[in-house]
Write a protein that holds these residues in place. Structure first.
Motif, mmCIF file in Angstrom:
data_model
loop_
_atom_site.group_PDB
_atom_site.id
_atom_site.type_symbol
_atom_site.label_atom_id
_atom_site.label_comp_id
_atom_site.label_asym_id
_atom_site.label_seq_id
_atom_site.Cartn_x
_atom_site.Cartn_y
_atom_site.Cartn_z
ATOM 1 N N UNK A 221 0.835 -1.206 0.000
ATOM 2 C CA UNK A 221 0.000 0.000 0.000
ATOM 3 C C UNK A 221 0.867 1.252 0.000
ATOM 4 N N UNK A 222 1.987 1.207 0.707
ATOM 5 C CA UNK A 222 2.907 2.343 0.719
ATOM 6 C C UNK A 222 3.530 2.561 -0.658
ATOM 7 N N UNK A 223 3.600 1.486 -1.463
ATOM 8 C CA UNK A 223 4.137 1.579 -2.820
ATOM 9 C C UNK A 223 3.043 1.954 -3.820
ATOM 10 N N UNK A 224 1.892 2.376 -3.309
ATOM 11 C CA UNK A 224 0.768 2.850 -4.119
ATOM 12 C C UNK A 224 0.169 1.754 -4.992
ATOM 13 N N UNK A 225 0.148 0.517 -4.478
ATOM 14 C CA UNK A 225 -0.575 -0.542 -5.188
ATOM 15 C C UNK A 225 -2.058 -0.412 -4.859
ATOM 16 N N UNK A 226 -2.890 -0.837 -5.821
ATOM 17 C CA UNK A 226 -4.321 -0.537 -5.728
ATOM 18 C C UNK A 226 -5.119 -1.504 -4.869
ATOM 19 N N UNK A 227 -4.512 -2.575 -4.410
ATOM 20 C CA UNK A 227 -5.259 -3.510 -3.587
ATOM 21 C C UNK A 227 -4.427 -4.706 -3.209
ATOM 22 N N UNK A 228 -5.082 -5.670 -2.534
ATOM 23 C CA UNK A 228 -4.403 -6.855 -2.024
ATOM 24 C C UNK A 228 -5.205 -8.105 -2.372
ATOM 25 N N UNK A 229 -4.494 -9.204 -2.635
ATOM 26 C CA UNK A 229 -5.113 -10.517 -2.765
ATOM 27 C C UNK A 229 -4.506 -11.400 -1.675
ATOM 28 N N UNK A 230 -5.325 -11.776 -0.707
ATOM 29 C CA UNK A 230 -4.821 -12.526 0.451
ATOM 30 C C UNK A 230 -5.623 -13.812 0.619
ATOM 31 N N UNK A 231 -4.904 -14.915 0.814
ATOM 32 C CA UNK A 231 -5.561 -16.203 0.962
ATOM 33 C C UNK A 231 -6.115 -16.354 2.372
ATOM 34 N N UNK A 232 -7.399 -16.745 2.438
ATOM 35 C CA UNK A 232 -8.065 -16.887 3.730
ATOM 36 C C UNK A 232 -8.885 -18.172 3.750
ATOM 37 N N UNK A 233 -8.738 -18.939 4.817
ATOM 38 C CA UNK A 233 -9.359 -20.262 4.955
ATOM 39 C C UNK A 233 -10.057 -20.320 6.306
ATOM 40 N N UNK A 234 -11.179 -21.000 6.369
ATOM 41 C CA UNK A 234 -11.927 -21.089 7.625
ATOM 42 C C UNK A 234 -11.100 -21.759 8.722
ATOM 43 N N UNK A 235 -10.200 -22.683 8.330
ATOM 44 C CA UNK A 235 -9.306 -23.346 9.288
ATOM 45 C C UNK A 235 -7.995 -23.678 8.576
#
Length: 374
Positions: A221-235
């Motif tokens: 975000x500090x490098x001015x990227x427009x968003x994030x893709x983050x892997x998320x799992x219930x467990x």
């Protein structure tokens, strides 16, 4: 050099009201219950823009879980209907594209392994002709900016104008804390070549470790990227793929809440004036650095001529070791990092060798021409 991409602004094809833009979901769709339950928890956070899940998983070795396959598209569709989250999946073949489109997937992405192969990218691009759907292109596995640009151009040439890049880091032989080296300079170079191209960061694949995801996310975000893709799992502890780099929806919500959002510019005249003064000082110093570098290379040429006339080798390891030791020690005292100093010195040394080699080769060319005309 600017590249000519015909693209639409990010806000024209994805909801950008939530900050930061966040694409999240499990690395792999494993079961219908796992995917739908995760999607509900992600939607409940109020921070997720789109739901991601791996349906077809290109694995390094056969025998590993390679994705649940087409049935997972139906699960994604159910998750979308129940949560309202748009969906995105990775496609690696024309058949993947056709099945994803038929299932109503909202956004497609091209993975790092696919980006590295122009034949694969072209097959995907051909399957996308005449289709109006957003496509995101991950950087290739290896640090090759031209390959990344080429993949974006192929997709764009197919008529896809809703286009974005995903920075997921690069493979490296050097062992480090990261699964894939960020190599932020390559992402910056891409932004320089295509200023209007949205770049989204994938901290999960850069980190390979959930503990590092907050750091990489903030840096992106500090490098001015427009968003994030983050892997998320219930467990994450029982995830079938990449368990170490996935976070729970609750942990993801906390992570996003703790990020600091900064703007690329401000309308505050006082701040802008102060920045302009500081940048002007940098410009003056940069001009001086370049001037001094030119003077240094003139001396290098004199050294090259002297070595040629006295039959001395170009490379003298002891002298290079002396320079490296003295300069890094001095730089360290001036609060410059050793890594930066070594890279700078290696670049200067490489150019010095090139110039001296050019001088040596000129003498050989002249001697050859004299023998030819004798």
């Amino acid at each position: 050099m600017k590249i000519d991409l015909n693209i639409q602004p990010l806000e024209s094809w994805i909801q950008t009201g939530k900050e930061p833009l966040l694409i999240a979901g499990p690395c792999s769709a494993e079961t219908e219950d796992q995917l739908v339950a995760t999607a509900h928890l992600l939607a409940k956070t109020g921070k997720v823009t789109a739901l991601r899940a791996g349906i077809w998983k290109p694995r390094t070795r056969p025998g590993e879980f390679e994705g649940i396959g087409s049935i997972g598209l139906k699960w994604l569709n159910r998750a979308k209907e129940e949560t309202g989250l748009p969906t995105t999946v990775e496609v690696a073949t024309a058949k993947h594209v056709e099945e994803a489109l038929a299932a109503g997937v909202d956004i497609l992405w091209v993975g790092a392994r696919s980006t590295a192969n122009p034949f694969t990218v072209q097959e995907i691009a051909d399957a996308l002709k005449g289709v109006d759907i957003p496509v995101m292109v991950k950087n290739p596995v290896n640090p090759d900016l031209t390959l990344w640009i080429g993949a974006l151009e192929r997709i764009n040439n197919a008529g896809i104008t809703k286009l974005a890049a995903i920075h997921r880091g690069f493979s490296s032989y050097e062992k480090s804390a990261f699964r894939n080296e960020p190599m932020w300079d390559l992402a910056i170079n891409l932004k320089t070549h295509a200023p209007g191209l949205p770049i989204i960061c994938d901290p999960s694949h850069i980190s390979g470790n959930r503990d590092l995801i907050p750091y990489i996310s903030q840096k992106a975000l500090d490098m001015d990227m427009q968003g994030l893709m983050i892997e998320s799992h219930i467990d994450p502890s029982v995830a079938w793929t990449d368990a170490k780099q996935q976070v729970t929806p609750a942990a993801l919500a906390e992570l996003i809440a703790n990020l600091t959002l900064r703007k690329p510019e401000t309308r505050n005249a006082e701040i802008n004036d102060k920045l302009a003064d500081l940048r002007n000082n940098i410009d003056k110093i940069d001009d001086l650095v370049i001037q001094k570098m030119a003077e240094r290379m003139q001396i290098v040429e004199q050294i090259g001529t002297y070595k040629r006339d006295n039959n001395i080798t170009i490379l003298q390891v002891n002298r290079w070791d002396e320079i490296l030791h003295k300069r890094t020690s001095y730089a360290k005292a001036l609060k410059l990092s050793t890594e930066f100093t070594e890279k700078l010195l290696e670049l200067i040394h490489s150019e010095s060798i090139r110039k001296q080699t050019e001088i040596m080769n000129k003498s050989q060319v002249v001697a050859t021409e004299k023998l030819t005309h004798a």
